[in-house]
Design a protein around this motif. Structure first.
Motif, PDB file in Angstrom:
ATOM      1  N   VAL A  93       0.727  -1.168   0.046  1.00 16.58           N
ATOM      2  CA  VAL A  93      -0.030  -0.032   0.171  1.00 16.58           C
ATOM      3  C   VAL A  93       0.728   1.136  -0.031  1.00 16.58           C
ATOM      4  N   GLU A  94       0.470   2.299  -0.463  1.00 16.35           N
ATOM      5  CA  GLU A  94       1.138   3.520  -0.457  1.00 16.35           C
ATOM      6  C   GLU A  94       0.270   4.395   0.757  1.00 16.35           C
ATOM      7  N   ALA A  95       1.227   5.042   1.564  1.00 19.12           N
ATOM      8  CA  ALA A  95       0.628   5.722   2.724  1.00 19.12           C
ATOM      9  C   ALA A  95       1.335   7.064   2.909  1.00 19.12           C
ATOM     10  N   ASP A 123      -8.707   4.349   5.298  1.00 20.80           N
ATOM     11  CA  ASP A 123      -9.991   4.658   4.809  1.00 20.80           C
ATOM     12  C   ASP A 123     -10.763   3.440   4.751  1.00 20.80           C
ATOM     13  N   GLU A 124     -12.132   3.600   4.913  1.00 20.37           N
ATOM     14  CA  GLU A 124     -13.086   2.183   5.104  1.00 20.37           C
ATOM     15  C   GLU A 124     -12.909   1.360   4.082  1.00 20.37           C
ATOM     16  N   SER A 125     -12.492   1.846   2.615  1.00 18.36           N
ATOM     17  CA  SER A 125     -12.316   0.704   1.527  1.00 18.36           C
ATOM     18  C   SER A 125     -11.246  -0.149   1.748  1.00 18.36           C
ATOM     19  N   MET A 126     -10.366   0.181   2.866  1.00 16.74           N
ATOM     20  CA  MET A 126      -9.192  -0.562   2.897  1.00 16.74           C
ATOM     21  C   MET A 126      -9.398  -1.923   3.694  1.00 16.74           C
ATOM     22  N   ASP A 168      -8.367  12.293   0.931  1.00 13.74           N
ATOM     23  CA  ASP A 168      -7.221  12.265   0.199  1.00 13.74           C
ATOM     24  C   ASP A 168      -6.494  11.116   0.151  1.00 13.74           C
ATOM     25  N   PHE A 169      -6.434  10.352   1.013  1.00 18.26           N
ATOM     26  CA  PHE A 169      -5.542   9.147   1.297  1.00 18.26           C
ATOM     27  C   PHE A 169      -6.214   8.016   1.812  1.00 18.26           C
ATOM     28  N   ASP A 170      -5.717   6.707   1.389  1.00 14.61           N
ATOM     29  CA  ASP A 170      -6.258   5.568   1.881  1.00 14.61           C
ATOM     30  C   ASP A 170      -5.653   5.232   3.075  1.00 14.61           C
ATOM     31  N   VAL A 171      -4.390   5.573   3.422  1.00 16.25           N
ATOM     32  CA  VAL A 171      -3.765   5.230   4.657  1.00 16.25           C
ATOM     33  C   VAL A 171      -2.804   6.360   5.198  1.00 16.25           C
ATOM     34  N   ILE A 172      -3.133   6.743   6.338  1.00 13.22           N
ATOM     35  CA  ILE A 172      -2.437   7.896   6.957  1.00 13.22           C
ATOM     36  C   ILE A 172      -1.626   7.424   8.252  1.00 13.22           C
ATOM     37  N   MET A 173      -0.231   7.399   8.167  1.00  6.44           N
ATOM     38  CA  MET A 173       0.285   6.834   9.547  1.00  6.44           C
ATOM     39  C   MET A 173       0.933   8.075  10.041  1.00  6.44           C
TER      40      MET A 173
END
Length: 110
Positions: free
Chosen positions: A6-8, A20-23, A75-80
């Motif tokens: 995944v890209e985060a 994101d809920e889609s993940m 804007d993002f699917d993954v935020i670390m």
């Protein structure tokens, strides 16, 4: 994450990690309910849809587990956030576009 690439975005101002809920389905996450809301600066409070505990991550040779809040992200699917930085023993050097990770014996640059 959980064996998937995944890209985060690494957000040094975020206190938590977010998916994101889609993940959830894409990564096969088991999610526990969470009745809380969370508020970002200059925005309305949004509901937390759940929590994914102990999600495996791998950056370079460094592996570990962290928790994620599940939300509807814009804007993002993954935020670390900071939780990831502490678990991964990672820090950013944005002026040279590098993330350093310390594994106890070695320092890795990515």
């Amino acid at each position: 994450m959980n064996g998937n690439g995944v890209e985060a975005m690494l957000d040094t101002g975020a206190t938590h990690n977010f998916f994101d809920e889609s993940m959830v389905q894409q990564l096969g996450l088991k999610v526990s309910k969470c009745p809380n809301k969370i508020k970002a600066v200059n925005s309305e409070a949004k509901p937390v849809l759940g929590i994914a505990f102990g999600v495996r991550f791998k950056v370079g040779e460094r592996t570990g587990k962290v928790n994620f809040l599940i939300m509807k992200l814009d804007d993002f699917d993954v935020i670390m956030g900071d939780v990831f930085s502490v678990a991964a023993k990672a820090t950013l050097l944005p002026f040279i576009s590098v993330m350093l990770i310390f594994d106890g014996n070695h320092l890795y640059a990515h």
